[in-house]
Design an enzyme around this catalytic site. Structure first.
Site, PDB file in Angstrom:
ATOM      1  N   ASP A 187       0.819  -1.206   0.000  1.00  0.00           N
ATOM      2  CA  ASP A 187       0.000   0.000   0.000  1.00  0.00           C
ATOM      3  C   ASP A 187       0.858   1.263   0.000  1.00  0.00           C
ATOM      4  O   ASP A 187       1.938   1.314   0.593  1.00  0.00           O
ATOM      5  CB  ASP A 187      -0.891  -0.013   1.252  1.00  0.00           C
ATOM      6  CG  ASP A 187      -1.818   1.174   1.323  1.00  0.00           C
ATOM      7  OD1 ASP A 187      -2.699   1.272   0.463  1.00  0.00           O
ATOM      8  OD2 ASP A 187      -1.650   2.012   2.229  1.00  0.00           O
ATOM      9  N   GLU A 227       1.025  -0.628  -5.137  1.00  0.00           N
ATOM     10  CA  GLU A 227       0.047   0.428  -5.386  1.00  0.00           C
ATOM     11  C   GLU A 227       0.856   1.725  -5.511  1.00  0.00           C
ATOM     12  O   GLU A 227       1.146   2.385  -4.520  1.00  0.00           O
ATOM     13  CB  GLU A 227      -0.960   0.540  -4.249  1.00  0.00           C
ATOM     14  CG  GLU A 227      -2.069   1.533  -4.570  1.00  0.00           C
ATOM     15  CD  GLU A 227      -2.538   2.345  -3.373  1.00  0.00           C
ATOM     16  OE1 GLU A 227      -3.547   3.059  -3.499  1.00  0.00           O
ATOM     17  OE2 GLU A 227      -1.888   2.302  -2.316  1.00  0.00           O
TER      18      GLU A 227
END
Length: 835
Positions: free
Chosen positions: A504, A557
């Site tokens: 993330d 990401e």
């Protein structure tokens, strides 16, 4: 127990940790020896010295001699009992031959001296094992015990029962005229109970030198086996080893349910310069709650959860729990074959799930009964779980982690989570997991200023405070912090059989000026904005995971155009950096552009045609995943179907056409839960997907079930058609047929597999039927048949189809010598394959 040598004592580092008492003992012994030598010629002086020494051995100056319970008093005075040795015989065995003129031995007080006593009471002692426990001293063996609230403490060694002197404030001591340290236990009497137990301070360190070396180097790839709470058998005794990294602490103690949350009597020892503290506590094991009681540099104290805890209490409670896994895996077949095809060369269709809200109220084991069957029915190859690691605030969806090594206790135990992963694997479904190494929350019981100073976070406030989320960023330049995170990535893959990590917020890690204004960040050593420490960390993490756990995939990401996210770490790019080493990257640009195009009314889409074609300009710069994730269907962004303009029929039709376009586009697919049946409401972690839309009693149930049927068929055709995935990362796998039909809102392209077999994908994003629409096709395909049509009646469409094979005609179009004429349904995508 191995007897401890008379010098330097039982502590493994005596030279650095010699107590004031031992120095005093040595000094007294030296003085006495000198005086004996000086008076050796005078027989009467020697005899007096011997008598004085004998008297001192029997009674220690400044403290009571160790007493024996009343039931053994006669034995202590020399009375005989049939079949038993006297206490005196146990304490001192006669020498085979009397020594000629032995030097006198002056016994000393066994009590803890004032300095050590004060440090133990204050929780600032670095070497409690050098003071407490049993230690050879002149005159015998000194026993020292620190048990606050105890009424009495008795040493048990064989038949010996010696009650120690109460020195006050929880300290007990005694000098026994033993030649060696015996195997012993303690009988501790409290006001209303009596406990026979091992002495934690008679044990050697339960952490090896190799572990300490690797921790010091920041290279312990299985750190969870060295730090934290580890149930084990040590020196033949069952218990739990506690270890924690707290280099700035003045002292660390263990507090938990086993000592009524008072760690005063359980100080840990510092193991050299590694910053690691250790204590083996006998007779406690799984299920006990604990925390670390840390004395900060300023003398204040803080009670902290274990950063390495493998199990935690259910939030909002915050204690760590001693845990050992007992799960037996049954996914051997999956594990053996998962690495045969690299992720970017195989089919990868991902269903993203927030476990706590997918079916609210279900535990890990209950989810294992429903989730694998549902995902398998829909044909997804993988699930991606939003963060599973423990987090205090459910509204963060798991993206603000406090327990990096513990699956959230909201849904069960770590073994329960393993059971879920095992069930998914047995159903043929891979498990990806969101992993959050970018930042952590400021909770004062967790990682923030863990030992009183910045430790896991950067010491520079400009580098530590995350400007967007009110959290703290990790100090990626500190080797122990990198080790904590790299080992954590390995931990989930090795211990829980996770097949991939989606990392993330990578962009927030890579740039020093991320969300910061001028003056709020400091350039790197080269004057640039790149966070060189974060780059090195990500490269190390990827290299380590891929080396240790074959078959896994890491996914970034990353929302910028950073060069080389999925390039190998040893391949240098034009910017002078090696690749980050990820296997795949989320294509955030494709997601934003394509959703932007679809948000326009069809009549206006001609002016935004490039938003759907631009992705192919950079499609092969990285290995991509096409994500329609939770981020796109929450916080006012509306659900996927609600983003589409028009009435309900047009919204559903465009939704289906978009999914058909997405599944055919180069890259892997990811779809968030609820979007597979066109849920109209935004997602909320409080109640999850609107499953009632699929209830047959609901009037519009067929509309939603039709979209779900389409997703199932998309996945089925996708998995059976290598042209849709085999060359996702190669330009050889794609060719535009009609990429410039802006006036028609039409996109047509060919996909190829490694053998050259094609699939033709055509999307019509206009709400009109286009009859006899001509498209150029390869002349070596004799006929094409429709293999999927998102306008089919079973999907809720108008059922405008091409039921018969389409044969090429010798009329050139789109750079091809032959072409076909087909009917394009309104707001639909059609797939055709060679007949």
């Amino acid at each position: 127990m191995t007897p401890r040598p008379p010098s330097p004592g039982s502590d493994p580092h005596p030279s650095a940790e010699q107590t004031a008492e031992e120095k005093s003992v040595a000094k007294k012994a030296a003085v006495e020896t000198a005086s004996v030598k000086k008076a050796a010629a005078k027989k009467d002086a020697v005899q007096k010295a011997k008598k004085a020494a004998k008297k001192a051995t029997a009674k220690t100056p400044g403290a009571k001699s160790p007493t024996v319970k009343k039931t053994s008093a006669k034995k202590a005075t020399g009375s005989k009992a049939p079949g038993k040795k006297s206490v005196k015989a146990q304490l001192s065995e006669p020498a085979p031959e009397p020594a000629p003129e032995p030097a006198p031995v002056v016994a000393v007080s066994p009590a803890v001296d004032a300095d050590d006593r004060a440090r133990l009471l204050a929780g600032t002692h670095h070497a409690p094992h050098s003071v407490l426990g049993a230690h050879p001293v002149p005159g015998g063996v000194a026993f020292r015990v620190f048990r606050p609230y105890a009424r009495s403490v008795t040493v048990l060694a064989g038949e010996l029962r010696a009650e120690l002197h109460d020195d006050g404030e929880g300290f007990f001591s005694g000098l026994l005229t033993l030649r060696d340290v015996p195997e012993y236990r303690l009988l501790v009497t409290y006001e209303d109970s009596e406990l026979e137990t091992e002495d934690p301070y008679r044990f050697l360190p339960a952490l090896g030198d190799l572990d300490l070396h690797l921790i010091g180097e920041g290279r312990h790839e299985q750190l969870w086996q060295a730090l934290g709470a580890e149930p084990m058998t040590h020196q033949g005794v069952a218990g739990t080893r506690f270890t924690v990294w707290a280099p700035n602490a003045r002292g660390v103690r263990v507090a938990g349910t086993f000592n009524f949350w008072d760690g005063t009597g359980y100080p840990m020892r510092s193991l050299g310069g590694t910053g690691v503290w250790e204590l083996f506590v006998p007779a406690i094991g799984e299920g006990e709650l604990y925390k670390f009681d840390i004395t900060r540099p300023d003398g204040s104290r803080t009670l902290r959860a274990d950063p390495m805890a493998r199990r935690t209490e259910i939030p909002p409670d915050t204690s760590s729990i001693i845990h050992a896994s007992h799960h037996e895996w049954h996914d051997q077949e999956w594990m053996e074959r998962r690495g045969r095809i690299p992720a970017h060369e195989g089919p990868l269709s991902i269903y993203e799930v927030h476990l706590a809200s997918w079916r609210p109220g279900l535990t890990y084991r209950q989810l294992a009964e429903q989730l694998p069957a549902y995902v398998k029915e829909l044909g997804f190859t993988h699930v991606e779980l939003m963060p599973v690691a423990e987090h205090p605030f459910g509204g963060s969806w798991g993206y603000q982690v406090t327990g990096f090594y513990a699956p959230t206790a909201r849904l069960g135990t770590p073994d329960d989570f393993k059971f879920l992963v095992d069930a998914l694997h047995q159903a043929g479904i891979g498990v990806l997991m969101d992993w959050v190494p970018a930042h952590f929350p400021r909770d004062d019981w967790a990682l923030a200023e863990f030992d009183g100073r910045p430790l896991y976070e950067h010491e520079d406030p400009l580098r530590s405070a995350h400007p967007d989320w009110g959290t703290l960023e990790f100090d990626f330049g500190r080797r122990e912090v990198r080790n904590f995170l790299v080992a954590n990535a390995v931990y989930w893959c090795e211990e829980f059989h996770i097949d991939g990590l989606r990392v993330d917020a990578v962009a927030s890690m890579l740039y020093l000026d991320y969300s910061r204004e001028p003056g709020q960040w400091i350039p790197n050593v080269h004057g640039g904005r790149e966070n060189l420490d974060a780059v090195a960390f990500l490269q190390e993490m990827n290299a380590t995971v891929y080396r240790r756990v074959p078959g896994v995939v890491t996914i970034a990401e990353e929302s910028t155009a950073w060069d080389g996210v999925t390039r190998a770490t040893h391949h240098m790019g034009p910017g002078g950096f090696g690749g980050l080493g990820f296997g795949l990257k989320w294509n955030m640009g494709w997601m934003h552009d394509s959703l932007g195009y679809l948000s326009h009314e069809p009549i206006h889409r001609r002016y935004h045609h490039h938003e759907m074609t631009f992705s192919m300009v950079y499609a092969y710069s990285e290995n991509y995943v096409l994500p329609i994730s939770h981020d796109e269907v929450v916080h006012g962004k509306r659900s996927l179907v609600s983003k589409m303009p028009g009435d309900w029929w047009q919204q559903r039709a465009t939704h289906r056409a978009y999914l058909g376009f997405m599944w055919a586009h180069p890259g892997k697919q990811l779809l968030f839960m609820g979007q597979e049946f066109a849920q109209g409401a935004e997602w909320s972690e409080a109640h999850g997907p609107d499953w009632w839309l699929l209830d047959p009693a609901y009037g519009a149930e067929a509309d939603h079930r039709g979209v779900r049927n389409l997703v199932r068929d998309l996945n089925a055709v996708y998995r059976d058609t290598p042209a849709l995935w085999a060359l996702d990362t190669s330009p050889d796998g794609f060719r535009w047929v009609a990429g410039d039909a802006a006036e028609d809102n039409v996109f047509a392209f060919l996909r190829y597999d490694t053998e050259g077999a094609p699939l033709l994908a055509v999307s019509n994003f206009a709400p009109v039927v286009r009859q006899d629409y001509r498209l150029g096709v390869p002349e070596d395909v004799p006929a094409w048949h429709e293999t999927l049509n998102t306008d089919g009646a079973r999907y809720g469409g108008s059922d405008v189809t091409n039921p018969d094979p389409l044969k090429p005609e010798p009329q050139g179009r789109h750079g091809q010598a032959t072409s076909i004429r087909l009917t394009l349904p309104p707001l639909a995508t059609v797939w055709l394959r060679p007949a």
